[in-house]
Design an enzyme around this catalytic site. Structure first.
Site, PDB file in Angstrom:
ATOM      1  N   GLU A 152     -11.949  -1.080   1.572  1.00  0.00           N
ATOM      2  CA  GLU A 152     -10.379  -0.855   2.042  1.00  0.00           C
ATOM      3  C   GLU A 152      -9.718   0.970   1.125  1.00  0.00           C
ATOM      4  O   GLU A 152      -9.805   0.788   0.102  1.00  0.00           O
ATOM      5  CB  GLU A 152      -9.110  -1.071   1.438  1.00  0.00           C
TER       6      GLU A 152
ATOM      7  N   ASP B 274       0.945  -0.933   0.055  1.00  0.00           N
ATOM      8  CA  ASP B 274       0.036   0.343   0.151  1.00  0.00           C
ATOM      9  C   ASP B 274       0.543   1.205   0.051  1.00  0.00           C
ATOM     10  O   ASP B 274       1.818   1.256   0.780  1.00  0.00           O
ATOM     11  CB  ASP B 274      -0.633   0.224   0.844  1.00  0.00           C
TER      12      ASP B 274
END
Length: 448
Positions: free
Chosen positions: A315, A77
């Site tokens: 998410e 990420d």
């Protein structure tokens, strides 16, 4: 984001219930601010409209042709240092990005257990230099850090928002999740970027139990618990400042009520079988409004979107504005959809002419970017920049038809060989009212 696969192939969501005390809300509420807010329900009917086609399928990633940002670590990420308006910032000629990282001898499925935030800097936006961990050892809250966002203030200070997961010095992993922040000076030389004079780290958001599920409210039948992934957003139409975050709809499973609006239209409901197990899926995209200039106090607001009976992990939510339209995005895994729904690992999006309420799924279903059907896990954690550039990281590639559970049953060597842990080629996305399409592929790691 939160997949943990042990060496026996058992699949664990890194948001499973921890043994922790109930959260005590530290955010205030504003009743008047809530009166006109409308939460959009992403429905089972919406997802059933989904089609995979050339306009939403990403090109195949060829891992062997890509360059690692660091030879010693995995990264996943990622996000750039941004101006408050969402555009990537340039500080004394340097572009700066942040990413979750672990040493590359960690089994990829276990990386979330020890994740910390690293940073990288570049003058050309192509060749990146590692700056190492963002925080000094022991300064960050939690036992590890998950994703967040970072902005630069007018005075040149960095402010980072991140997910503080678990408890510092814990002897057994726990999964409490809170939003934390800290600020620092950005110091540059001709060849380096460092962060100095850090403020104290502080928790600024926790689930309230009214709109957002607490860890204590989460039962064993639910595979996921989330209160994470803060994303800073300044509304260009009002100047007001917010944090978006991933969460779950509040309440215990046994107290959760059914609503026809979760399923879809009357006509759709007449012919649609809704499995009882779908009740355990309650993902949401939350939002809180800043109440001070230092962005350390927030009023928690009702969710922008809920996916009850549809999906339980939305998410790294984010929002951009193009013309008069707000575009709300989130990422999710294929296995996070409720029973009876079939949708790919991908980026999903929604649009409205207002930040609050009125959202409709892009392309009738919400699907914006899907991995290729023969490479279903090749990328994840897509992030849409204001100009339509979409970044992501290389996840598992060329897995020969294995699903994510079967990948976890393979040897450590197999998992490491097929895991990317590096920036993926970026994509260019076109957005026109309630439709989107992938225009073309860009170079690896392009954020602008």
């Amino acid at each position: 984001m939160e997949r943990n696969i042990d060496k026996k192939g058992k699949f664990f969501i890194a948001a499973i219930i921890g043994l922790s005390a109930i959260f005590t809300p530290i955010v205030s509420s504003s009743a008047s601010a809530k009166e006109n807010l409308e939460t959009y329900n992403w429905t089972r009917e919406d997802v059933s409209n989904l089609t995979i086609n050339a306009q939403n399928t990403a090109p195949e990633i060829k891992k062997d042709e890509l360059v690692e940002m660091t030879s010693e670590s995995y990264i996943w990420d990622s996000w750039p240092l941004q101006e408050k308006n969402g555009h990537p910032a340039v500080v004394n000629g340097f572009k700066i990005i942040f990413a979750l990282s672990v040493p590359n001898d960690v089994l990829p499925g276990k990386r979330h257990d020890t994740a910390e935030i690293h940073y990288f800097f570049s003058k050309d936006g192509k060749s990146w230099e590692s700056g190492g961990p963002v925080f000094k050892d022991g300064d960050a809250l939690g036992s590890r850090q998950w994703a967040g966002s970072s902005i630069v203030h007018k005075d040149g200070k960095l402010q980072i928002f991140y997910t503080a997961t678990g408890d510092k010095n814990e002897t057994q992993l726990s999964y409490d999740q809170r939003v934390a922040t800290a600020t620092a000076d950005i110091t540059t030389t001709n060849t380096s970027v460092t962060f100095e004079n850090w403020s104290d780290h502080e928790i600024i958001l926790e689930p309230d139990g009214e709109y957002y599920q607490t860890n204590e409210q989460t039962g064993p039948e639910e595979s996921s618990y989330a209160f994470r992934d803060p994303y800073f957003f300044q509304d260009p139409k009002t100047g007001e400042e917010y944090l978006l975050f991933e969460a779950n709809s509040a309440g215990k499973l046994e107290d959760r009520s059914y609503n026809d609006e979760y399923i879809g239209s009357v006509k759709f409901r007449q012919n649609h079988e809704n499995p009882e197990s779908s009740k355990a899926f309650n993902g949401s995209i939350g939002i809180a409004k800043a109440s001070n200039q230092g962005l350390s106090k927030f009023n928690i607001l009702p969710p922008l979107l809920e996916a009850n009976y549809v999906n339980d992990e939305l998410e790294r939510p984010s929002v951009i504005v193009k013309g008069n339209n707000y575009y709300l995005f989130a990422k999710t895994h294929s296995e996070k959809f409720a029973t009876g729904l079939h949708a790919p690992e991908g980026l999903y999006g929604f649009t409205s002419d207002s930040l609050f309420g009125g959202y409709q799924p892009l392309n009738e279903s919400g699907l914006v970017i899907a991995n290729p059907t023969d490479n279903p896990y090749q990328a994840y954690s897509w992030m849409v920049m204001p100009n339509g550039t979409v970044t992501s990281f290389v996840n598992y590639v060329n897995v020969d038809g294995k699903d994510i559970y079967e990948i976890g049953e393979q040897s450590p060597d197999y998992q490491m060989e097929h895991f990317g842990g590096m920036l993926a080629p970026s994509l260019k996305l076109s957005l026109t009212r309630n439709e989107s399409k992938i225009v073309h592929e860009k170079k690896q790691g392009v954020f602008k």
